[in-house]
Design a protein around this motif. Structure first.
Motif, PDB file in Angstrom:
ATOM      1  N   GLY A  24      28.936  80.744  29.950  1.00 28.16           N
ATOM      2  CA  GLY A  24      28.671  79.547  29.152  1.00 28.16           C
ATOM      3  C   GLY A  24      29.149  78.241  29.775  1.00 28.16           C
ATOM      4  O   GLY A  24      28.983  77.182  29.175  1.00 28.16           O
TER       5      GLY A  24
ATOM      6  N   ALA B 234      25.267  81.533  40.413  1.00 24.21           N
ATOM      7  CA  ALA B 234      23.959  81.897  39.848  1.00 24.21           C
ATOM      8  C   ALA B 234      22.971  80.745  39.965  1.00 24.21           C
ATOM      9  O   ALA B 234      21.773  80.935  39.727  1.00 24.21           O
ATOM     10  CB  ALA B 234      24.107  82.305  38.382  1.00 24.21           C
TER      11      ALA B 234
ATOM     12  N   CYS C  54      27.898  76.542  32.210  1.00 22.24           N
ATOM     13  CA  CYS C  54      26.764  75.632  32.451  1.00 22.24           C
ATOM     14  C   CYS C  54      26.349  74.919  31.172  1.00 22.24           C
ATOM     15  O   CYS C  54      26.045  73.720  31.196  1.00 22.24           O
ATOM     16  CB  CYS C  54      25.588  76.395  33.054  1.00 22.24           C
TER      17      CYS C  54
ATOM     18  N   PRO D 298      22.247  77.889  38.194  1.00 19.19           N
ATOM     19  CA  PRO D 298      21.405  77.714  37.005  1.00 19.19           C
ATOM     20  C   PRO D 298      20.405  76.571  37.112  1.00 19.19           C
ATOM     21  O   PRO D 298      19.290  76.673  36.580  1.00 19.19           O
ATOM     22  CB  PRO D 298      22.414  77.471  35.877  1.00 19.19           C
TER      23      PRO D 298
HETATM   24  S1  SF4 Z   1      24.694  80.523  35.028  1.00 23.28           S
HETATM   25 FE1  SF4 Z   1      26.812  80.505  35.776  1.00 23.28          FE
HETATM   26  S2  SF4 Z   1      27.873  79.009  34.471  1.00 23.28           S
HETATM   27 FE2  SF4 Z   1      25.953  79.552  33.423  1.00 23.28          FE
HETATM   28  S3  SF4 Z   1      26.507  81.207  32.018  1.00 23.28           S
HETATM   29 FE3  SF4 Z   1      25.793  82.131  33.946  1.00 23.28          FE
HETATM   30  S4  SF4 Z   1      27.640  82.524  35.165  1.00 23.28           S
HETATM   31 FE4  SF4 Z   1      28.190  81.036  33.558  1.00 23.28          FE
END
Ligand code: SF4
Ligand code: SF4
Length: 100
Positions: free
Chosen positions: A27, A80, A29, A82
Motif C-alpha cells: 500500500g 514492482a 504506492c 507501479p
Molecule cells: S506496487 Fe509496490 S508500493 Fe505498491 S502495493 Fe505493491 S509492493 Fe507496495
C-alpha cells in the motif's frame, strides 16, 4: 461476477507492466500517490495480479488520472514499478477497448 484470467500477467508482457507480480500489496504506492483516490494505483495492480481483466476495463478511466510523476515507483519496496504498470495497463486498455 468477476472472471479470473490466470494468464493475464503473461499477456501483460507485451504491454509492459509485468513487474506487477513483484507487488506484495503493502500500500505504499497508494499512500504516496498525489491522487489519493481509492487505493490507486495498488488497486489496479491487484486486479492485474488476480487476472481480473473485467475490473480493469470497467475502471479504465481511473488509469488516465495518473500523472506519471513516478513517486510510486520510487518508493515501492519491491521494485514492482507501479507507475510503469499503470502505463502498461493503459496500453492494454487502448488495445482492447473495442473488444470489451
Ligand atoms: S506496487 Fe509496490 S508500493 Fe505498491 S502495493 Fe505493491 S509492493 Fe507496495
Ligand atoms: S505515477 Fe501515477 S500512480 Fe504513481 S504516484 Fe504518480 S500519479 Fe500516482
Amino acid at each position: 461476477m468477476t472472471l479470473i484470467h490466470h494468464d493475464f500477467a503473461d499477456q501483460m508482457d507485451r504491454f509492459g507492466g509485468n513487474t506487477a507480480l513483484e507487488c506484495f500489496n503493502c500500500g505504499t504506492c497508494a499512500a504516496i500517490c498525489p491522487l489519493i483516490y481509492e487505493h490507486f494505483p495498488r488497486k489496479m495492480i491487484r486486479y492485474l495480479q488476480l487476472g481480473a481483466k473485467d475490473r480493469i476495463l470497467e475502471n479504465a478511466k481511473e488509469l488516465w488520472r495518473c500523472l506519471h510523476c513516478g513517486l510510486c515507483s520510487r518508493t515501492c519496496p519491491r521494485e514492482a514499478d507501479p507507475g510503469e504498470v499503470i502505463l502498461g495497463l493503459k496500453r492494454y486498455v487502448v488495445a482492447n477497448w473495442r473488444k470489451s
